[in-house]
Design a protein around this motif. Sequence first.
Motif, short mmCIF file in Angstrom:
data_model
loop_
_atom_site.label_atom_id
_atom_site.label_comp_id
_atom_site.label_asym_id
_atom_site.label_seq_id
_atom_site.Cartn_x
_atom_site.Cartn_y
_atom_site.Cartn_z
N MET A 1 0.84 -1.19 0.00
CA MET A 1 0.00 0.00 0.00
C MET A 1 0.88 1.25 0.00
N ASN A 2 0.32 2.35 -0.51
CA ASN A 2 0.98 3.65 -0.40
C ASN A 2 0.23 4.43 0.68
N VAL A 3 0.96 4.82 1.72
CA VAL A 3 0.32 5.37 2.91
C VAL A 3 0.87 6.78 3.19
N GLY A 4 -0.04 7.74 3.39
CA GLY A 4 0.35 9.07 3.84
C GLY A 4 0.03 9.17 5.32
N ILE A 5 1.01 9.51 6.13
CA ILE A 5 0.78 9.65 7.57
C ILE A 5 0.94 11.13 7.93
N VAL A 6 -0.13 11.70 8.49
CA VAL A 6 -0.11 13.11 8.88
C VAL A 6 0.12 13.17 10.38
N CYS A 7 1.15 13.92 10.81
CA CYS A 7 1.43 13.95 12.25
C CYS A 7 2.14 15.23 12.64
N TYR A 8 2.26 15.43 13.94
CA TYR A 8 3.05 16.54 14.46
C TYR A 8 4.52 16.13 14.55
N ALA A 9 5.38 17.13 14.34
CA ALA A 9 6.81 16.84 14.34
C ALA A 9 7.42 17.01 15.73
N SER A 10 6.70 17.72 16.61
CA SER A 10 7.30 18.05 17.91
C SER A 10 7.44 16.81 18.78
N VAL A 11 8.26 16.96 19.84
CA VAL A 11 8.46 15.84 20.76
C VAL A 11 7.13 15.59 21.48
N GLY A 12 6.54 14.48 21.23
CA GLY A 12 5.23 14.19 21.84
C GLY A 12 4.82 12.81 21.38
N GLY A 13 4.02 12.16 22.20
CA GLY A 13 3.70 10.76 21.94
C GLY A 13 3.07 10.50 20.58
N SER A 14 2.16 11.39 20.14
CA SER A 14 1.45 11.08 18.89
C SER A 14 2.40 11.09 17.69
#
Length: 380
Positions: A1-14
Motif C-alpha cells: 500500500m501507499n500510505v500518507g501519515i499526517v502527524c506533528y513533528a514536535s516531541v510528543g507521543g502522537s
Amino acid sequence: MNVGIVCYASVGGSGVVATELGRVLAQRGHEVHLISHDPPFRWREGEPRFFFEHVTVPPYPLFLEPQYLLALVNTIVRVARERRLDIVHAHYAVPHATAAYLADQMLSAASGPTVPRTITTLHGTDITLVGSDPSYSSVVAFSIEQSHGVTAVSHSLATDTIRTLGITRDIRVIPNFLDVDRYQRRPDPALRARVRGSDQDAAILLHTSNFRPVKRIGAVVEVFAQVRARVPAKLVLVGDGPERRRVERLVTEAGLTADVQFAGEQPDALPWLSIADLFLLPSAQESFGLSALEAMACEVPVIASHVGGLPEVVTEGVTGHLRAPEDTAGMTSAALALLQDPARRLAMGRAAADDVRRRFQQDTVVPVYERMYEEVIAEG
Ligand code: GMT
C-alpha cells in the motif's frame, strides 16, 4: 500500500507513534510518506520507502495567524496524487482529521485515480484537552465522524471521545507499541555512577515528558522529596517544555538541587530509562502513557496516576502502582515499599518488560493497523 501519515513533528507521543508506525510499515514493504511541518524528530532520511513531505506555510503580512490547515490540505492532495496514496492516516484529530476530510472532498470531486481512504487515530489531548474545547468541538466531532476508520490508543480514550464529542461511529482500540528488540534495559554503569555522584547507594527515580502542566511535574518533585527524606535517592527529569522554569524553582525552594538533575530533551531516552529504579508519572490525564510503556520495557516499575488509559498499560501491583493523581502520599508509600524491597522491585521490573513483550510489541500491533487499512480500502 501507499500510505500518507499526517502527524506533528514536535516531541510528543502522537508524533513518535506515527513515525514509528510509518517506519515499521515501510520495513514491511509499504511506501510511506510522513506529512508534517518539519521532519518528525524520530524520522531519519535514507530509510527505504520512508519519505518526508514538507508542509510549507508561506508568510503573508496580512495574516496574523499562519494558514497551516490550508497548506496541510494542499500537501495531502499533492502527495495523494503524485504518490497514488491508498490511505491517508491522520494522527491527532486537531486539525489533522479535518485536513484529511477536506483533502478527501477535493480528491473525490476531481476525476482521477482512486481516492485514498482516511483513517484518524485519536491520541488523547486531541480529545480530552483540545478537541473537546467548545472553540473546536463541532468541527473535530464532524471530522472524526467523516473518517473512513477511527482508532483510539485506549478503551478509556474511546469512551471519552464518545462521551465528550457524542461520536456514534465505531472506534477501534489499537494500543501504542514498541520495538522490544530496541527497548530493553541496557545497563550503563558509568551513567548510573555519574547520576549517583557521591551517593553511590542512591536509588534513581526518573520522569520523562514534554513538561506540560498535564504532567504535574510538581507532584513528581513532591513525591521525590518525600522519598528522599527516607532513603538516599536521586531524581532525573528528562525533557523540556513550558513547566521547566517553574519546576526548577520548586526544586531550588525545596533545597533539592544536589539531588535533582535536569537532563533536558534527549534524542534517545533509553540510556536514562536503563539506569532508573522507578518511573514516576503522576499526570492529571493520560490517554495511554507511552513514556510509562517505555519505562516498563526497560524493566522499570511505574508509579503513576490512576487516570485515563494508564490502568490499561500498568497493572496494579504487578507492573507498577496506580494512585489517584492527588494522592502523592500514596505514590510515596508505594515507591518507598518498592525501594525498601529490592527483590520485589526487580521482579516487578521484569514482569513489566514481559508484559510489554506480550501485549505491546510492534510485531503484534502494526499488523492490526495493516488489516484495518485493508478493510477500509475494501469498503471504499
Ligand atoms: O501527552 C503528551 O505530552 C503528548 C501527547 C501527544 O499527542 O503527542 O500524548 C498523548 O498521546 C500519546 C501517544 O498516543 C499518549 O501516550 C499520551 O498518553 C497522550 N497524552 C495525554 O493523554 C495527556
